[in-house]
Design a protein around this motif. Structure first.
Motif, mmCIF file in Angstrom:
data_model
loop_
_atom_site.group_PDB
_atom_site.id
_atom_site.type_symbol
_atom_site.label_atom_id
_atom_site.label_comp_id
_atom_site.label_asym_id
_atom_site.label_seq_id
_atom_site.Cartn_x
_atom_site.Cartn_y
_atom_site.Cartn_z
ATOM 1 N N LEU A 72 -15.485 68.680 -13.484
ATOM 2 C CA LEU A 72 -16.641 68.430 -12.620
ATOM 3 C C LEU A 72 -16.906 66.934 -12.448
ATOM 4 O O LEU A 72 -17.434 66.509 -11.425
ATOM 5 C CB LEU A 72 -17.872 69.131 -13.203
ATOM 6 N N LEU A 73 -16.541 66.141 -13.450
ATOM 7 C CA LEU A 73 -16.687 64.690 -13.336
ATOM 8 C C LEU A 73 -15.805 64.156 -12.208
ATOM 9 O O LEU A 73 -16.230 63.306 -11.414
ATOM 10 C CB LEU A 73 -16.322 64.024 -14.655
ATOM 11 N N ARG A 74 -14.587 64.674 -12.124
ATOM 12 C CA ARG A 74 -13.664 64.234 -11.072
ATOM 13 C C ARG A 74 -14.185 64.609 -9.687
ATOM 14 O O ARG A 74 -13.939 63.901 -8.712
ATOM 15 C CB ARG A 74 -12.284 64.849 -11.289
ATOM 16 N N GLY A 75 -14.926 65.723 -9.622
ATOM 17 C CA GLY A 75 -15.489 66.146 -8.352
ATOM 18 C C GLY A 75 -16.848 65.543 -8.060
ATOM 19 O O GLY A 75 -17.446 65.831 -7.016
ATOM 20 N N GLY A 76 -17.372 64.760 -8.972
ATOM 21 C CA GLY A 76 -18.665 64.120 -8.786
ATOM 22 C C GLY A 76 -19.860 65.003 -9.047
ATOM 23 O O GLY A 76 -20.994 64.618 -8.754
ATOM 24 N N ALA A 77 -19.624 66.205 -9.629
ATOM 25 C CA ALA A 77 -20.727 67.138 -9.871
ATOM 26 C C ALA A 77 -21.441 66.863 -11.184
ATOM 27 O O ALA A 77 -22.568 67.333 -11.389
ATOM 28 C CB ALA A 77 -20.218 68.582 -9.852
ATOM 29 N N VAL A 78 -20.788 66.130 -12.075
ATOM 30 C CA VAL A 78 -21.361 65.822 -13.386
ATOM 31 C C VAL A 78 -21.224 64.324 -13.631
ATOM 32 O O VAL A 78 -20.135 63.765 -13.448
ATOM 33 C CB VAL A 78 -20.642 66.610 -14.508
ATOM 34 N N PRO A 79 -22.306 63.651 -14.037
ATOM 35 C CA PRO A 79 -22.213 62.207 -14.302
ATOM 36 C C PRO A 79 -21.514 61.918 -15.619
ATOM 37 O O PRO A 79 -21.509 62.754 -16.533
ATOM 38 C CB PRO A 79 -23.681 61.774 -14.347
ATOM 39 N N ALA A 80 -20.912 60.760 -15.711
ATOM 40 C CA ALA A 80 -20.287 60.334 -16.960
ATOM 41 C C ALA A 80 -21.366 60.062 -18.007
ATOM 42 O O ALA A 80 -22.524 59.791 -17.667
ATOM 43 C CB ALA A 80 -19.458 59.072 -16.727
ATOM 44 N N PRO A 81 -21.029 60.152 -19.284
ATOM 45 C CA PRO A 81 -22.020 59.854 -20.333
ATOM 46 C C PRO A 81 -22.558 58.433 -20.197
ATOM 47 O O PRO A 81 -21.823 57.510 -19.834
ATOM 48 C CB PRO A 81 -21.215 60.012 -21.629
ATOM 49 N N ALA A 82 -23.829 58.270 -20.481
ATOM 50 C CA ALA A 82 -24.462 56.946 -20.422
ATOM 51 C C ALA A 82 -24.174 56.217 -21.727
ATOM 52 O O ALA A 82 -24.984 56.224 -22.658
ATOM 53 C CB ALA A 82 -25.967 57.086 -20.188
ATOM 54 N N TRP A 83 -22.991 55.584 -21.782
ATOM 55 C CA TRP A 83 -22.589 54.931 -23.035
ATOM 56 C C TRP A 83 -23.485 53.748 -23.380
ATOM 57 O O TRP A 83 -23.595 53.371 -24.551
ATOM 58 C CB TRP A 83 -21.136 54.469 -22.925
ATOM 59 N N ASP A 84 -24.131 53.144 -22.371
ATOM 60 C CA ASP A 84 -25.029 52.032 -22.662
ATOM 61 C C ASP A 84 -26.284 52.480 -23.394
ATOM 62 O O ASP A 84 -27.012 51.664 -23.973
ATOM 63 C CB ASP A 84 -25.419 51.307 -21.367
ATOM 64 N N ALA A 85 -26.552 53.809 -23.384
ATOM 65 C CA ALA A 85 -27.732 54.352 -24.072
ATOM 66 C C ALA A 85 -27.345 55.114 -25.334
ATOM 67 O O ALA A 85 -28.136 55.900 -25.848
ATOM 68 C CB ALA A 85 -28.509 55.268 -23.128
ATOM 69 N N VAL A 86 -26.130 54.882 -25.831
ATOM 70 C CA VAL A 86 -25.650 55.641 -26.981
ATOM 71 C C VAL A 86 -26.550 55.470 -28.202
ATOM 72 O O VAL A 86 -26.703 56.378 -29.020
ATOM 73 C CB VAL A 86 -24.193 55.234 -27.328
ATOM 74 N N GLY A 87 -27.180 54.316 -28.322
ATOM 75 C CA GLY A 87 -28.072 54.078 -29.454
ATOM 76 C C GLY A 87 -29.287 54.983 -29.443
ATOM 77 O O GLY A 87 -29.898 55.216 -30.492
ATOM 78 N N HIS A 88 -29.618 55.506 -28.272
ATOM 79 C CA HIS A 88 -30.779 56.387 -28.157
ATOM 80 C C HIS A 88 -30.407 57.843 -28.403
ATOM 81 O O HIS A 88 -31.179 58.598 -29.012
ATOM 82 C CB HIS A 88 -31.422 56.245 -26.771
ATOM 83 N N TRP A 89 -29.228 58.261 -27.905
ATOM 84 C CA TRP A 89 -28.940 59.689 -27.979
ATOM 85 C C TRP A 89 -28.062 60.122 -29.155
ATOM 86 O O TRP A 89 -27.987 61.307 -29.465
ATOM 87 C CB TRP A 89 -28.352 60.209 -26.667
ATOM 88 N N TRP A 90 -27.419 59.172 -29.856
ATOM 89 C CA TRP A 90 -26.537 59.627 -30.932
ATOM 90 C C TRP A 90 -27.277 60.295 -32.096
ATOM 91 O O TRP A 90 -26.752 61.259 -32.684
ATOM 92 C CB TRP A 90 -25.624 58.494 -31.430
ATOM 93 N N PRO A 91 -28.513 59.855 -32.480
ATOM 94 C CA PRO A 91 -29.198 60.588 -33.565
ATOM 95 C C PRO A 91 -29.510 62.029 -33.180
ATOM 96 O O PRO A 91 -29.437 62.941 -34.008
ATOM 97 C CB PRO A 91 -30.478 59.777 -33.773
ATOM 98 N N TRP A 92 -29.863 62.242 -31.901
ATOM 99 C CA TRP A 92 -30.111 63.605 -31.428
ATOM 100 C C TRP A 92 -28.834 64.438 -31.498
ATOM 101 O O TRP A 92 -28.851 65.598 -31.936
ATOM 102 C CB TRP A 92 -30.623 63.573 -29.987
ATOM 103 N N ALA A 93 -27.731 63.837 -31.070
ATOM 104 C CA ALA A 93 -26.455 64.562 -31.073
ATOM 105 C C ALA A 93 -26.026 64.908 -32.496
ATOM 106 O O ALA A 93 -25.523 66.007 -32.761
ATOM 107 C CB ALA A 93 -25.382 63.724 -30.383
ATOM 108 N N LEU A 94 -26.229 63.984 -33.440
ATOM 109 C CA LEU A 94 -25.852 64.243 -34.825
ATOM 110 C C LEU A 94 -26.707 65.354 -35.422
ATOM 111 O O LEU A 94 -26.195 66.257 -36.108
ATOM 112 C CB LEU A 94 -26.001 62.957 -35.649
#
Length: 292
Positions: free
Chosen positions: A201-223
């Motif tokens: 879906l990323l290749r088709g533009g239906a899903v955005p790539a992960p916001a790696w610049d915000a990894v500091g915000h979402w990694w604790p949630w993911a863990l």
């Protein structure tokens, strides 16, 4: 009198339902921070899979050999990808209601794959649980509101429910295999299906790539979600492999109650007589499922 092993199996399934009933909130937090539910699912299960394979490397050999375990890989992966995406973009209670058409699929699949009889008692438990779900989640607009349009979230919820029914049937069908092999199939499936679909879906533009610049915000949630899903999925494969698929399906309906209550607690709904009545039906169906 209920055997201790049966009580533990029922408790494990209710724990799994609790985690999934509350999972919509952290998934929406991650989505808001730039991590689409497909990427969140792939990341969470990749972490879990890596930990499991590091502890039990021999399980990889079981998965690389053609076997019915690959059906479990596909079923578990589709369940997680579809449900997590649906609950992140759709109305939570509507998604859970459509997802919990699952007992119907499970009873039919158990008959087809396990040759389990569809007994009158099993039908009563399914009917009781589904009646409670309908009472809790019936829209204020009545039946006409159910036909207000078939959304992507609706389709994902139904697909997830069917896959979850197949997942539970396959856990019981493959109960002779080690718990590590079954768990690895579920976890790797969660990472593989979500990752592959996300890349397509990323290749088709239906899903955005992960916001790696915000990894500091979402990694604790993911863990944190990784730890919760690890415990929930281990509980599921423990309970579902020890109980008939039809009973597992009804016990897991308690997720509907947990999702509804969490929505009320977080201001996403109001406590109504229908919620109390429907919740009582759902709890009654789960209680009856603990007895032969």
């Amino acid at each position: 009198m209920v055997a201790p092993s049966t009580g533990l199996a029922v408790g494990a399934l209710i724990l799994n339902a609790l985690v999934w009933g509350l999972s919509w909130w952290p998934l929406r937090q991650l989505d808001g921070q730039g991590l689409h539910p497909l990427w969140a699912t792939a990341l969470v299960y990749a972490v879990i899979s890596a930990l499991l394979l590091a502890a039990r490397p021999r399980t990889l050999r079981d998965l690389l050999t053609p076997s019915p375990l690959w059906v479990l890989v596909a079923a578990a992966g589709t369940t997680n990808a579809a449900f997590n995406w649906a609950v992140s973009i759709g109305d939570v209670v509507r998604v859970v209601l459509l997802f919990y058409l699952m007992p119907l699929w499970a009873v039919l699949l158990a008959r087809l794959l396990l040759h389990e009889a569809i007994t009158p008692r099993a039908l009563v438990r399914v009917a009781l649980g589904l009646a409670g779900a309908v009472i809790v989640l019936w829209p204020e607009g009545g039946a006409s509101a159910l036909h207000g349009g078939f959304s992507l979230a609706d389709g994902l919820a139904i697909l997830g429910g069917f896959s979850f029914g197949l997942n539970n049937v396959m856990l019981r069908r493959e109960k002779a295999r080690s718990e590590a092999a079954r768990a690895a199939a579920m976890f790797i499936g969660g990472a593989l299906v979500a990752g592959v679909v996300g890349l397509m879906l990323l290749r088709g533009g239906a899903v955005p790539a992960p916001a790696w610049d915000a990894v500091g915000h979402w990694w604790p949630w993911a863990l944190s979600l990784s730890v919760a899903f690890l415990g929930a999925n281990l509980a599921l494969q423990y309970g579902a492999s020890r109980l008939p698929a039809s009973r597992t399906a009804v016990i897991m309906l308690t997720e509907v109650l947990f999702a509804a209550l969490s929505a009320v607690a977080l201001g996403a709904g109001a406590m109504t007589p229908a919620l109390w009545l429907g919740g009582a039906f759902i709890l009654a169906s789960a209680w009856l499922s603990a007895f032969d």
